[in-house]
Design an enzyme around this catalytic site. Structure first.
Site, mmCIF file in Angstrom:
data_model
loop_
_atom_site.group_PDB
_atom_site.id
_atom_site.type_symbol
_atom_site.label_atom_id
_atom_site.label_comp_id
_atom_site.label_asym_id
_atom_site.label_seq_id
_atom_site.Cartn_x
_atom_site.Cartn_y
_atom_site.Cartn_z
ATOM 1 C CG HIS A 335 -2.021 1.011 1.135
ATOM 2 N ND1 HIS A 335 -1.876 2.316 1.556
ATOM 3 C CD2 HIS A 335 -3.290 0.915 0.641
ATOM 4 C CE1 HIS A 335 -2.987 2.979 1.340
ATOM 5 N NE2 HIS A 335 -3.865 2.156 0.784
ATOM 6 C CG ASP A 394 -8.218 -3.875 -3.189
ATOM 7 O OD1 ASP A 394 -9.436 -3.653 -3.153
ATOM 8 O OD2 ASP A 394 -7.384 -3.006 -3.468
#
Length: 458
Positions: A335, A394
């Site tokens: 991320h 996700d």
């Protein structure tokens, strides 16, 4: 013209089009060294990957590190909505309902509602969620697209024509429009899915009206499933997933898109459609689908997915661009902001484990956990990254949706259903503060040339 001549003409035009493509590729290529020479923040990120500061917001705070003695250090991630930790908003009560609606109220109005305020807010949303028969027939049912995000954009833009004052961008009118879109988007998404399956695969077409007593998550499951039934845990997990996806700072691609488009003074429907278009991209909202596809490929290429060595070998091939889509990416890992952990992933992983237990899918959950652990280790060693690599939201969201029986066509629309709460809050914030039109600069690195008449050009 006979068929032979037509074929020759087609080949000739194809060749000419190939030339145009080559011209486009040549003309559009910029020397990447120039980005460094002119200190251009490509992607609005600096050389360390940190986002360029372009605005101020009170809506949410994304925290991925801590500062100790003036030095940034990795830390467990935190996500705050209007100052509240998102983990508290999701809550630990397994019977909790309407968490998404409560989070939506908070994002829009800056504080948590009391019982009376929340009851009124729910009644308002329930009164706005219905879609007229003519709209369903004339807009949603006609020319349904395989990618439902296009259907969402089409429907949202068409709602402009059903609005008596669509271009009024006063705060009162935009709030009205925003609440209508928040209420209607779940129906638009589910109806678009049913229309697509009916007209493409001749499946039965059943359109259900939502129930006022149901929360958004319950209505989605009710309208999607033929029998309309679901367990309390299923609704609870989906409700939590909607909360976790509702907002993530002003700098994410689709929310920043909303700020940019809103700053031009355009209407709400255009601003939301633009955000949906951004979210459709596989680099943004489509990532959870890529995770599911990657796991499909892993299962097809590993004879024993409980064997750490086999899984590690497959993931190494993915990183070396030898497996899956040859992109070199392990989807769902890493991320831009979070370091030790993504708080959304932490919550969703816990819920995924509970749901896997209820569904008898413990082994599947353990595979996800195995891939998460091995991937973090491989990325740290092979990519020589400067910060820890954690799984992002996700990674487990697609797995959760699959366990809920939600079709893959609905994965990204579900993201839009939740994120519209954040988009609406940011649009209102942009309007309330009367910001300037957002217009960043691009450095021209081409060359000025002398014009020549067409007849004299070689």
């Amino acid at each position: 013209m006979d068929s032979k001549s037509m074929m020759e003409l087609t080949k000739e035009l194809d060749a000419e089009f190939d030339n145009l493509v080559n011209n486009c590729m040549t003309s559009g290529a910029i020397d990447l060294n120039l980005y460094q020479e002119y200190d251009v923040k490509r992607g609005l990120r600096d050389s360390a990957g940190k986002g360029v500061l372009t605005g101020l917001t009170e809506i949410s705070d994304v925290v991925g590190f801590q500062v100790v003695d003036g030095v940034k250090e990795p830390a467990d991630g935190k996500l705050y909505y209007q100052g509240y930790d998102v983990k508290q908003l999701v809550g630990s009560d397994p019977q909790k309902r309407f968490a998404f609606e409560e989070a939506t109220y908070l994002l829009l109005f800056g504080r948590l509602p009391n019982e009376t305020e929340f009851k009124v807010f729910r009644e308002i949303l329930a009164s706005l969620q219905e879609l007229s028969g003519p709209f369903v027939r004339d807009v949603i049912m006609k020319a349904p697209s395989e990618n439902l995000m296009n259907g969402l954009m089409k429907s949202v833009l068409t709602l402009y024509s059903y609005d008596s004052c669509p271009d009024d961008i006063s705060v009162a009118n935009v709030l009205r429009q925003s609440l209508q879109l928040i209420a209607k988007l779940p129906l638009i998404a589910v109806y678009s899915y049913h229309a697509y399956r009916h007209f493409t695969f001749a499946e039965s077409l059943v359109i259900k009206q939502p129930k006022n007593e149901y929360c958004t998550a319950e209505n989605i499951l009710y309208m999607l499933r033929p029998n309309g039934k679901f367990t309390p845990l299923e609704a609870r997990v989906l409700d939590a997933a909607l909360v976790l996806h509702a907002e993530h700072g002003g700098g994410n691609n689709s929310t920043f898109t909303n700020h940019v488009v809103t700053s031009s003074g355009t209407d709400t429907y255009s601003a939301v459609a633009a955000s949906i278009a951004s979210l459709k991209g596989p680099r943004h909202g489509g990532a959870n689908l890529k995770v599911q596809q990657m796991f499909d490929d892993l299962r097809a290429n590993c004879t024993d997915t409980t064997d750490d060595d086999q899984v590690r070998g497959y993931l190494s091939k993915v990183l070396n661009r030898e497996a899956f889509d040859k992109s070199g990416l392990i989807y769902g890992m890493g991320h831009a902001v979070y370091t030790l952990s993504d708080p959304r992933e932490v919550v969703l992983k816990s819920l995924a484990e509970k749901l896997a237990e209820e569904k008898g899918l413990r082994q599947d959950f353990e595979l996800y956990d195995r891939v998460e652990t091995i991937s973090a280790d491989l990325l740290q060693k092979n990519r020589h990254v400067l910060k820890p690599v954690c799984a992002n939201v996700d990674f487990y969201s697609g797995f959760v949706y699959t366990m809920l029986g939600i079709p893959r066509e609905m994965f990204t629309p579900l993201f839009a259903i939740s994120r519209i709460a954040g988009w609406s809050a940011h649009r209102l914030e942009e309007l309330v503060n009367r910001g300037k039109i957002i217009r960043p600069a691009y450095k021209y690195v081409g060359h000025h040339r002398r014009f020549t008449e067409r007849s004299k050009r070689k």
